[in-house]
Design a protein around this motif. Structure first.
Motif, short mmCIF file in Angstrom:
data_model
loop_
_atom_site.label_atom_id
_atom_site.label_comp_id
_atom_site.label_asym_id
_atom_site.label_seq_id
_atom_site.Cartn_x
_atom_site.Cartn_y
_atom_site.Cartn_z
N PRO A 6 0.72 -1.01 -0.06
CA PRO A 6 0.06 -0.03 -0.05
C PRO A 6 0.97 1.25 0.01
O PRO A 6 1.99 1.52 0.48
CB PRO A 6 -0.80 -0.13 1.24
N SER A 7 0.23 2.40 -0.50
CA SER A 7 0.98 3.40 -0.85
C SER A 7 1.43 4.16 0.41
O SER A 7 2.70 4.67 0.60
CB SER A 7 0.34 4.41 -1.53
N THR A 8 0.87 3.81 1.64
CA THR A 8 1.44 4.34 2.85
C THR A 8 2.85 3.76 3.31
O THR A 8 3.71 4.48 3.72
CB THR A 8 0.42 4.33 4.05
N VAL A 249 -17.37 21.42 2.89
CA VAL A 249 -16.32 20.35 2.79
C VAL A 249 -16.39 19.62 4.21
O VAL A 249 -16.43 18.44 4.43
CB VAL A 249 -14.90 20.56 2.30
N ALA A 267 -20.61 7.85 3.08
CA ALA A 267 -20.28 8.92 3.83
C ALA A 267 -20.56 8.54 5.40
O ALA A 267 -20.08 8.67 6.11
CB ALA A 267 -20.92 10.26 3.52
N SER A 270 -18.16 6.15 6.57
CA SER A 270 -16.87 7.20 7.11
C SER A 270 -17.31 7.65 8.51
O SER A 270 -16.45 7.83 9.45
CB SER A 270 -16.32 8.10 6.09
N ILE A 289 -7.86 0.60 14.21
CA ILE A 289 -9.06 1.13 13.29
C ILE A 289 -9.46 0.01 12.34
O ILE A 289 -10.69 0.16 11.95
CB ILE A 289 -8.29 2.13 12.39
N ARG A 290 -8.96 -0.91 11.97
CA ARG A 290 -9.24 -2.13 10.90
C ARG A 290 -10.50 -2.87 11.63
O ARG A 290 -11.47 -3.25 10.90
CB ARG A 290 -8.32 -3.22 10.77
N MET A 293 -13.34 -0.73 10.88
CA MET A 293 -13.51 -0.77 9.39
C MET A 293 -14.57 -1.68 8.97
O MET A 293 -15.41 -1.68 8.24
CB MET A 293 -12.38 -0.56 8.67
N LYS B 4 -15.79 16.04 2.91
CA LYS B 4 -14.74 15.37 3.39
C LYS B 4 -15.07 13.81 3.51
O LYS B 4 -14.14 12.86 3.58
CB LYS B 4 -14.06 15.83 4.57
N LEU B 5 -16.28 13.58 3.77
CA LEU B 5 -16.74 12.33 4.23
C LEU B 5 -16.97 11.33 2.94
O LEU B 5 -17.30 10.24 2.87
CB LEU B 5 -18.17 12.05 5.11
N PRO B 7 -16.20 9.88 -0.45
CA PRO B 7 -15.18 9.52 -1.41
C PRO B 7 -15.35 9.62 -2.80
O PRO B 7 -16.76 9.67 -3.05
CB PRO B 7 -14.63 8.29 -0.95
N ILE B 54 -15.35 2.94 -5.83
CA ILE B 54 -15.29 3.96 -4.60
C ILE B 54 -13.91 4.01 -4.50
O ILE B 54 -13.27 3.05 -4.13
CB ILE B 54 -16.13 3.69 -3.67
N ARG B 56 -11.82 5.04 -1.63
CA ARG B 56 -11.59 5.45 -0.41
C ARG B 56 -10.40 6.02 0.05
O ARG B 56 -9.19 5.48 -0.31
CB ARG B 56 -11.97 4.24 0.47
N SER B 58 -8.06 5.69 2.60
CA SER B 58 -7.97 4.78 4.06
C SER B 58 -6.84 5.14 4.98
O SER B 58 -5.79 5.60 4.29
CB SER B 58 -7.71 3.55 3.45
N ARG B 59 -7.00 4.94 6.05
CA ARG B 59 -6.01 5.30 6.98
C ARG B 59 -4.93 4.36 7.00
O ARG B 59 -3.63 4.50 7.36
CB ARG B 59 -6.25 5.39 8.37
N THR B 60 -5.32 3.12 6.39
CA THR B 60 -4.25 2.11 6.73
C THR B 60 -3.52 1.98 5.35
O THR B 60 -2.25 1.43 5.30
CB THR B 60 -5.04 0.68 7.07
N THR B 61 -4.24 2.14 4.26
CA THR B 61 -3.60 1.78 3.02
C THR B 61 -3.43 3.07 1.99
O THR B 61 -3.10 2.95 1.01
CB THR B 61 -4.32 0.51 2.16
N GLY B 62 -3.80 4.33 2.67
CA GLY B 62 -3.64 5.45 1.96
C GLY B 62 -4.82 5.52 0.90
O GLY B 62 -5.82 6.31 1.19
N GLU B 63 -4.86 4.71 -0.14
CA GLU B 63 -6.17 4.73 -1.01
C GLU B 63 -6.62 3.23 -1.05
O GLU B 63 -5.74 2.31 -1.38
CB GLU B 63 -5.79 5.34 -2.44
N TYR B 66 -12.95 0.18 -3.59
CA TYR B 66 -14.19 -0.65 -3.12
C TYR B 66 -15.05 -0.52 -4.12
O TYR B 66 -15.20 0.31 -4.94
CB TYR B 66 -14.54 -0.02 -1.79
#
Lengths: 384, 73
Positions: A6-8, A249, A267, A270, A289-290, A293, B4-5, B7, B54, B56, B58-63, B66
């Motif tokens: 993943p990008s992070t 926003v 939304a 989230s 957080i998983r 989610m 912001k909510l 995506p 979609i 999203r 994501s806080r865990t994987t960036g993007e 879905y």
């Protein structure tokens, strides 16, 4: 399965890799190593993630305070926090017990308190009863007169003309007239009797004349960085987002259903994550957080928000036994009998009940035996 | 309108849809659902059975991508 990270993680890896002094081929090796390690750390298929999520949220939940109310800021505004709030979110209650909005403003309005107060006054829901003064019923001439309190008129920024316009929309059969003294005279329809005129008085006082329906309380607040925003009691996301000064926003509500309706199911998803995480963080509890989610994904699979209750997520289950095992078993069993439902025993709960291997982890793969008679090819050892 | 909510939503073209179905080895009915009149896709004229991608944050994987299938209530 794709061999990508993943990008992070990739970003962090790049940052770290820059700091060390090795040649490119070693760097390549490191990247490869990270990739394989990432693959190894992923949840294996068949893992009972739902149970793990339930436990991971449930255990810290026992440490949460049971306090329902908590004072937010200096004012008399309450917000539900702690366990009651978590229950409220996960059960997907139609309205939160303390609905509230956080309204951000466009940059040019968010700098001074005066500007913010002006916007806040615009938002506040005002009933005629909040501003009306000395209401008198004139039985002789069969009419009502009232005036608006001068001070309140200023605080709520109400104009007599606007009030009359709003009232005319609601009470179409009454006549409204502004007198020279800024008093308002109401003439009920001709067929009204004494009883009606008193009923009318009560109704008039309860009529919404200004602001946004449902915003009962506004409170300008300041962030640490000096930006002003507004906290409200009561929500009306749709109407608030239409207001010009609002930052559309970031402005949000704590009513998950409302978010789902106004902004869509994604939304809402989230928002569920955001709201639960916020409550948990307030209590100083760290839940991965998983898990949240997963829960919010489950609650929104069907396209609308469903709670973790027997009417929500559990009602979606195919298996009769699984539904019956959650709450009120007899009701489900009777209903299933009437409908002649068939349980294919594909889920976990059903199989636990009938003492069979559960389709979880190593219980998932099945052994299939095909004899030569069924058309299986004879295995040739030398070919492989 | 952006929020912001919410995506990014995008309705997949028929080829893309078939590819996704093939890659994930699933049928249309196995996807999570999104209502046809959902606020986020209402203006894109979705049809029943369309697949919405979609993106999203994501806080865990960036993007994370879905997929939801459009259903009528």
């Amino acid at each position: 399965m794709s061999k990508k990270i993943p990008s992070t993680i990739e970003k962090r890896l790049e940052e770290r890799i820059k700091l060390i002094d090795v040649d490119t081929s070693t760097k390549k090796k490191i990247r490869k190593e990270v990739e394989t390690e990432f693959q190894r750390m992923q949840v294996t298929s068949g893992e009972a993630v739902g149970v793990i999520a339930a436990q991971s949220i449930g255990e810290p939940g026992t440490q949460m305070t049971l306090n329902v109310f908590h004072f937010a800021g200096v004012s008399e505004m309450n917000t539900t926090v702690g366990l009651p709030r978590i229950i409220e979110i996960l059960d997907a209650r139609k309205t939160p017990s303390t609905p509230s909005m956080t309204i951000y403003l466009k940059k040019k309005y968010a700098k001074s308190e005066d500007d913010v107060r002006k916007v806040a006054a615009k938002l506040l829901h005002v009933n005629l009863g909040d501003v009306a003064d000395d209401i008198s019923v004139d039985l002789l001439n069969f009419r009502l007169t009232f005036s608006l309190d001068e001070d309140l008129k200023k605080t709520y920024a109400v104009k007599v003309k606007e009030v009359i316009e709003m009232l005319e929309k609601v009470f179409k059969d009454c006549e409204f007239k502004m007198l020279k003294t800024e008093k308002i005279r109401v003439k009920p329809p001709a067929e009204a009797d004494v009883k009606d005129i008193y009923k009318l008085k009560v109704k008039l006082l309860d009529t919404f004349v200004k602001g946004i329906l449902g915003i009962n309380h506004v409170l300008p607040m300041k962030t640490e960085s000096g930006e002003w925003y507004i906290k409200t009691a009561g929500t009306n996301l749709k109407k608030v987002l239409e207001i010009e000064e609002i930052d559309t926003v970031r402005t949000s509500s704590n009513d998950i259903f409302e978010i789902g309706k106004v902004l869509g199911i994604e939304a809402a998803r989230s928002a569920i994550i955001h709201e639960t995480l916020e409550v948990l963080n307030q209590q100083g509890i760290n839940v991965n957080i998983r898990h949240l989610m997963l829960v919010s994904d489950t609650m929104t699979v069907n396209g609308e928000v469903k709670g973790i209750t027997r009417y929500g997520v559990t009602a979606l289950k195919d298996s009769v036994l699984a539904r019956a095992s959650f709450e009120v078993p007899t009701k489900h069993l009777f209903k299933a009998t009437v409908r002649k439902e068939i349980d294919h025993l594909r889920g976990v709960v059903e199989n636990v009940m009938i003492n069979q291997p559960v389709p979880v982890g190593t219980g998932i793969p099945k052994l299939v035996y095909r004899s030569e008679k069924d058309g299986a090819k004879k295995r040739d050892k030398s070919s492989k | 309108m952006t929020h912001k909510l919410v995506p990014e939503h995008r309705i997949l073209k028929e080829e893309e849809k078939q590819e996704i179905l093939k890659n994930l080895n699933v049928g249309v009915h196995q996807f999570p659902k999104i209502l046809k009149n959902d606020a986020a896709i209402r203006d894109m004229e979705p049809k029943q059975g369309d697949i919405v991608e979609i993106k999203r944050k994501s806080r865990t994987t960036g993007e994370a991508k879905y997929y939801r299938v459009v259903v009528v209530e």
